[in-house]
Design a protein around this motif. Structure first.
Motif, PDB file in Angstrom:
ATOM      1  N   ALA B  31       0.822  -1.209   0.000  1.00 37.44           N
ATOM      2  CA  ALA B  31       0.000   0.000   0.000  1.00 37.44           C
ATOM      3  C   ALA B  31       0.856   1.259   0.000  1.00 37.44           C
ATOM      4  O   ALA B  31       1.886   1.324   0.678  1.00 37.44           O
ATOM      5  CB  ALA B  31      -0.926   0.003   1.216  1.00 37.44           C
ATOM      6  N   TYR B  33       0.471   5.821  -0.311  1.00 39.01           N
ATOM      7  CA  TYR B  33      -0.457   6.920  -0.064  1.00 39.01           C
ATOM      8  C   TYR B  33       0.220   8.251  -0.410  1.00 39.01           C
ATOM      9  O   TYR B  33       1.437   8.383  -0.289  1.00 39.01           O
ATOM     10  CB  TYR B  33      -0.853   6.986   1.419  1.00 39.01           C
ATOM     11  CG  TYR B  33      -1.134   5.659   2.066  1.00 39.01           C
ATOM     12  CD1 TYR B  33      -0.091   4.854   2.532  1.00 39.01           C
ATOM     13  CD2 TYR B  33      -2.441   5.206   2.225  1.00 39.01           C
ATOM     14  CE1 TYR B  33      -0.351   3.632   3.127  1.00 39.01           C
ATOM     15  CE2 TYR B  33      -2.701   3.985   2.832  1.00 39.01           C
ATOM     16  CZ  TYR B  33      -1.648   3.207   3.280  1.00 39.01           C
ATOM     17  OH  TYR B  33      -1.902   2.002   3.874  1.00 39.01           O
ATOM     18  N   TYR B  35      -0.363  12.282   0.838  1.00 38.10           N
ATOM     19  CA  TYR B  35      -1.028  13.234   1.707  1.00 38.10           C
ATOM     20  C   TYR B  35      -0.530  14.641   1.385  1.00 38.10           C
ATOM     21  O   TYR B  35       0.598  14.830   0.936  1.00 38.10           O
ATOM     22  CB  TYR B  35      -0.676  12.967   3.184  1.00 38.10           C
ATOM     23  CG  TYR B  35      -1.176  11.672   3.756  1.00 38.10           C
ATOM     24  CD1 TYR B  35      -0.402  10.512   3.679  1.00 38.10           C
ATOM     25  CD2 TYR B  35      -2.410  11.601   4.397  1.00 38.10           C
ATOM     26  CE1 TYR B  35      -0.845   9.314   4.237  1.00 38.10           C
ATOM     27  CE2 TYR B  35      -2.861  10.405   4.950  1.00 38.10           C
ATOM     28  CZ  TYR B  35      -2.070   9.280   4.859  1.00 38.10           C
ATOM     29  OH  TYR B  35      -2.514   8.098   5.405  1.00 38.10           O
ATOM     30  N   TYR B  48      -4.620   6.935  -2.838  1.00 30.04           N
ATOM     31  CA  TYR B  48      -3.954   5.789  -2.260  1.00 30.04           C
ATOM     32  C   TYR B  48      -3.926   4.649  -3.279  1.00 30.04           C
ATOM     33  O   TYR B  48      -4.614   4.692  -4.301  1.00 30.04           O
ATOM     34  CB  TYR B  48      -4.633   5.344  -0.970  1.00 30.04           C
ATOM     35  CG  TYR B  48      -6.048   4.853  -1.166  1.00 30.04           C
ATOM     36  CD1 TYR B  48      -7.129   5.723  -1.039  1.00 30.04           C
ATOM     37  CD2 TYR B  48      -6.318   3.516  -1.468  1.00 30.04           C
ATOM     38  CE1 TYR B  48      -8.417   5.288  -1.224  1.00 30.04           C
ATOM     39  CE2 TYR B  48      -7.615   3.080  -1.657  1.00 30.04           C
ATOM     40  CZ  TYR B  48      -8.663   3.962  -1.533  1.00 30.04           C
ATOM     41  OH  TYR B  48      -9.960   3.521  -1.715  1.00 30.04           O
ATOM     42  N   ASN B  50      -3.811   0.314  -2.993  1.00 29.44           N
ATOM     43  CA  ASN B  50      -3.760  -0.916  -2.204  1.00 29.44           C
ATOM     44  C   ASN B  50      -2.619  -1.815  -2.639  1.00 29.44           C
ATOM     45  O   ASN B  50      -1.984  -2.494  -1.833  1.00 29.44           O
ATOM     46  CB  ASN B  50      -5.054  -1.719  -2.358  1.00 29.44           C
ATOM     47  CG  ASN B  50      -6.186  -1.170  -1.546  1.00 29.44           C
ATOM     48  OD1 ASN B  50      -5.969  -0.371  -0.650  1.00 29.44           O
ATOM     49  ND2 ASN B  50      -7.391  -1.598  -1.830  1.00 29.44           N
ATOM     50  N   PHE B  90       3.425  14.599   1.352  1.00 32.48           N
ATOM     51  CA  PHE B  90       4.092  13.429   1.905  1.00 32.48           C
ATOM     52  C   PHE B  90       3.579  12.168   1.232  1.00 32.48           C
ATOM     53  O   PHE B  90       2.373  11.962   1.102  1.00 32.48           O
ATOM     54  CB  PHE B  90       3.840  13.311   3.416  1.00 32.48           C
ATOM     55  CG  PHE B  90       4.579  14.315   4.241  1.00 32.48           C
ATOM     56  CD1 PHE B  90       3.942  15.443   4.716  1.00 32.48           C
ATOM     57  CD2 PHE B  90       5.925  14.114   4.553  1.00 32.48           C
ATOM     58  CE1 PHE B  90       4.621  16.379   5.482  1.00 32.48           C
ATOM     59  CE2 PHE B  90       6.608  15.041   5.328  1.00 32.48           C
ATOM     60  CZ  PHE B  90       5.963  16.169   5.783  1.00 32.48           C
TER      61      PHE B  90
END
Lengths: 112, 114
Positions: B31, B33, B35, B48, B50, B90
């Motif tokens: 996973a 992501y 941000y 995101y 998976n 991030f």
């Protein structure tokens, strides 16, 4: 949706104990995490509570009460290097994918 | 082991320009992501993934796109940058699939859109 509340700022002196509270509202709750972030740095993982009770890791402890939708991070024997922002984050399910939703952070200022 | 790397470290961009923020992890995490962090708003999830080949929208996806061609890389593209996209970005990764998964964050990219 999800929402979290935590104090914006806490001050303490070296050697003291400080508690940072976090209340949350969410559906599909899977646990509460805490992250630390120093100014200019990246968030780093501190602790996770999936069940009610206290988790202890060295000088840091974290508590969760799922019935109260409440948790806290307890920092003992504060050191200057503990001055940082602390974020609580709930693990919630979204369309089959677990995600973290972060609070707005608590800035901890430790003075000599 | 580097963990997660992001590039560039910082960037000043003219509004309307296209920009891709790069993110690479060497932990073989499933996973990943993206941000953004704005003062007083904490960290908000943009997109995101998976696992390689799949992506999903987070809380604030508008104006951003991502791809996940392989396990290691997860680039974030701003097709036409606007000043409201000025932020610190991030990238993070986690092993995936476990409620106790820890997310590991990259050092961030500070983006200013003028």
């Amino acid at each position: 949706g999800q929402s979290l509340e935590q104090p914006s700022e806490v001050t303490a002196v070296e050697g003291a104990i400080v508690q940072i509270n976090c209340t949350y509202q969410t559906s599909g709750f899977y646990g509460l995490s805490w992250y630390q972030q120093h100014d200019g740095g990246a968030p780093t993982f501190l602790s996770y509570n999936g069940l009610d009770g206290l988790e202890e890791t060295g000088r840091f402890s974290s508590f969760l009460s799922r019935s109260d939708s409440y948790g806290y991070l307890l920092l003992q024997e504060l050191q200057m290097k503990d001055s940082a922002s602390y974020f609580c984050a709930v693990r919630a399910m979204n369309t089959g994918f677990q995600k973290l939703v972060f609070g707005t952070g608590t800035r901890l200022l430790v003075s000599p | 082991i580097a963990g997660i790397t992001q590039a560039p470290t910082s960037q000043i961009l003219a509004a309307g320009r296209r920009m891709t923020l790069r993110c690479t992890q060497d932990m073989r995490h499933n996973a990943m992501y993206w941000y953004r962090q704005d003062l007083g708003l904490g960290l908000r999830l943009i997109h995101y993934s998976n696992t390689a080949g799949t992506t999903g929208k987070g809380e604030v996806p508008d104006g951003y796109s991502v791809s996940r061609a392989n396990t290691d890389d997860f680039p974030l593209t701003l097709a036409s940058a606007v000043p409201s996209q000025t932020s610190v970005y991030f990238c993070a990764s986690s092993a995936g699939g476990n409620p106790t998964d820890t997310q590991y964050f990259g050092p961030g990219t500070r983006l200013t859109v003028l």
